[in-house]
Design a protein around this motif. Structure first.
Motif, short mmCIF file in Angstrom:
data_model
loop_
_atom_site.label_atom_id
_atom_site.label_comp_id
_atom_site.label_asym_id
_atom_site.label_seq_id
_atom_site.Cartn_x
_atom_site.Cartn_y
_atom_site.Cartn_z
N TRP A 173 -15.38 3.61 15.64
CA TRP A 173 -16.49 3.12 16.47
C TRP A 173 -16.95 4.14 17.49
CZ3 TRP A 173 -15.84 2.37 21.81
CH2 TRP A 173 -16.93 1.78 22.47
N ALA A 174 -15.99 4.81 18.15
CA ALA A 174 -16.32 5.62 19.33
C ALA A 174 -16.95 6.96 18.94
CB ALA A 174 -15.07 5.86 20.16
N ASP A 175 -17.82 7.45 19.85
CA ASP A 175 -18.34 8.81 19.72
C ASP A 175 -17.38 9.79 20.38
OD1 ASP A 175 -20.95 7.90 18.78
OD2 ASP A 175 -21.33 7.27 20.86
N ALA A 176 -16.69 9.31 21.42
CA ALA A 176 -15.84 10.20 22.23
C ALA A 176 -14.55 9.47 22.60
CB ALA A 176 -16.59 10.60 23.49
N TYR A 177 -13.47 10.26 22.72
CA TYR A 177 -12.17 9.70 23.10
C TYR A 177 -11.65 10.44 24.33
CZ TYR A 177 -12.17 9.11 17.93
OH TYR A 177 -12.50 8.86 16.63
N LEU A 178 -11.09 9.66 25.26
CA LEU A 178 -10.35 10.26 26.38
C LEU A 178 -8.93 9.72 26.31
CD1 LEU A 178 -10.27 11.96 28.94
CD2 LEU A 178 -11.13 10.02 30.21
N PHE A 179 -7.97 10.60 26.05
CA PHE A 179 -6.56 10.19 25.93
C PHE A 179 -5.84 10.42 27.26
CE2 PHE A 179 -7.45 10.97 21.42
CZ PHE A 179 -6.76 9.92 20.82
N SER A 180 -4.90 9.52 27.56
CA SER A 180 -4.02 9.71 28.71
C SER A 180 -2.60 9.36 28.30
CB SER A 180 -4.49 8.82 29.88
OG SER A 180 -3.89 9.24 31.08
N THR A 181 -1.70 10.31 28.41
CA THR A 181 -0.33 10.08 27.93
C THR A 181 0.70 10.71 28.87
OG1 THR A 181 1.21 10.45 26.08
CG2 THR A 181 -0.39 12.19 26.48
N PRO A 182 1.84 10.05 29.06
CA PRO A 182 2.91 10.69 29.84
C PRO A 182 3.44 11.94 29.13
CG PRO A 182 3.36 8.33 29.51
CD PRO A 182 2.22 8.70 28.60
N THR A 183 3.93 12.88 29.93
CA THR A 183 4.66 14.04 29.40
C THR A 183 6.12 13.66 29.28
OG1 THR A 183 3.19 15.74 30.26
CG2 THR A 183 5.51 16.35 30.07
N ARG A 184 6.69 13.90 28.10
CA ARG A 184 8.13 13.69 27.93
C ARG A 184 8.72 14.90 27.24
NH1 ARG A 184 8.34 7.25 26.55
NH2 ARG A 184 7.82 6.61 28.66
N TYR A 185 9.64 15.54 27.94
CA TYR A 185 10.25 16.78 27.44
C TYR A 185 9.17 17.77 26.98
CZ TYR A 185 14.32 13.71 27.33
OH TYR A 185 15.30 12.82 27.66
N GLY A 186 8.13 17.87 27.77
CA GLY A 186 7.10 18.88 27.49
C GLY A 186 6.11 18.54 26.40
N GLY A 187 6.14 17.31 25.92
CA GLY A 187 5.17 16.88 24.90
C GLY A 187 4.71 15.46 25.20
N ALA A 188 3.82 14.95 24.35
CA ALA A 188 3.34 13.58 24.56
C ALA A 188 4.45 12.59 24.26
CB ALA A 188 2.14 13.32 23.65
N ALA A 189 4.38 11.41 24.90
CA ALA A 189 5.35 10.34 24.65
C ALA A 189 5.35 9.99 23.16
CB ALA A 189 4.93 9.11 25.46
N SER A 190 6.51 9.59 22.65
CA SER A 190 6.62 9.33 21.20
C SER A 190 5.68 8.21 20.76
CB SER A 190 8.06 8.99 20.84
OG SER A 190 8.44 7.78 21.47
N LEU B 238 -0.71 18.80 26.99
CA LEU B 238 -2.16 18.81 26.74
C LEU B 238 -2.48 19.74 25.56
CD1 LEU B 238 -3.35 18.91 30.46
CD2 LEU B 238 -3.46 16.97 28.90
N GLN B 239 -1.84 20.90 25.55
CA GLN B 239 -2.14 21.85 24.47
C GLN B 239 -1.70 21.30 23.11
OE1 GLN B 239 -0.35 25.47 25.87
NE2 GLN B 239 -1.90 25.74 27.44
N ASN B 240 -0.54 20.63 23.08
CA ASN B 240 -0.08 20.05 21.81
C ASN B 240 -1.02 18.96 21.33
OD1 ASN B 240 2.18 21.57 21.22
ND2 ASN B 240 3.42 20.45 22.68
#
Ligand SMILES: Cc1cc2nc3c(=O)[nH]c(=O)nc-3n(C[C@H](O)[C@H](O)[C@H](O)COP(=O)(O)O)c2cc1C
Length: 210
Positions: free
Chosen positions: A75-92, A132-134
């Motif tokens: 549906w969306a044209d654009a996505y904004l993600f927000s995720t905790p950092t866990r051990y240097g990567g996104a939450a599982s 963020l980079q991952n």
């Protein structure tokens, strides 16, 4: 041009990324977008959630927020993600959701979406940049058009100066005002670039139909 459709997609266990997502939703609605606030499904066992009072309370407080589905991504044209950092990567939980998008990816429906990412970590240098980079690397596999904030506004410097995306230091005391300003800027910039892209696409389709 019709309204930009924005999906604000977050995972949170103690509320920081939920609050970040809420700040983005407010900014996006003020900017005239059509917005869906969507949470990423919990994958941790109920015993784990219940073992931490803040986690259990947030789960209860956000039970009416819809879980993100592949239909929302379509549906969306654009996505904004927000995720905790866990051990240097996104939450599982966030990674599990990313891994569930294969069927949409395989039909090309994730291509050309405008995307930006935010994160939080307990420490000011706790791995926010790698998270963020991952995330951006995975999003490149979708054929997304990445819209990091860069240094396009003074608010970014005041919120710690991360050009990849707003990075909140999770203190347990809520999201600080400087970060909220950076989130608002990141959201408005994503919508602005989406508008440039979508109106250009509409115009070029019009020209080729003439
Ligand atoms: C398993 C685990 C790993 C974590 N790893 C890091 C880390 O590498 N660096 C850091 O600064 N914080 C780390 N944290 C803290 C989280 O980043 C913090 O809890 C999160 O940003 C809070 O977001 P939320 O309130 O939206 O759940 C970790 C937390 C957990 C539970």
């Amino acid at each position: 041009m019709s309204k930009i459709k924005l999906a604000v997609i977050y995972y949170s266990s103690t509320g920081t990324n939920y609050e970040m997502a809420q700040a983005a939703v407010q900014a996006a609605r003020q900017a005239g977008a059509e917005v869906r606030l969507l949470k990423i499904r919990e994958t941790a066992p109920q015993e784990a959630v219940n073992s931490k009072p803040e986690w259990k309370a947030l789960t209860e407080r956000t039970q009416n927020i819809p879980e993100v589905t592949l239909a929302d991504l379509e549906w969306a044209d654009a996505y904004l993600f927000s995720t905790p950092t866990r051990y240097g990567g996104a939450a599982s939980q966030t990674r599990a959701f990313m891994d569930s998008t294969g069927p949409l990816w395989a039909t090309g429906k994730l291509a050309n979406k405008l995307v930006s990412v935010m994160t939080s970590a307990q420490n000011p240098n706790g791995g926010q940049e790698t998270t963020l980079q991952n995330m951006y690397i995975s999003l490149m596999h979708w054929g997304a058009i990445l819209v990091p904030p860069g240094y396009t506004d003074q608010s970014i410097f005041q919120a710690g100066g991360n050009p990849y995306g707003t990075s909140v230091t999770a203190t347990g005391q809520g999201v600080d005002e400087a970060s909220k300003k950076a989130i608002e800027h990141q959201t408005r910039r994503l919508l602005e670039v989406a508008r440039f892209y979508l109106s250009g696409r509409e115009n070029s389709q019009q020209v080729s139909a003439d």
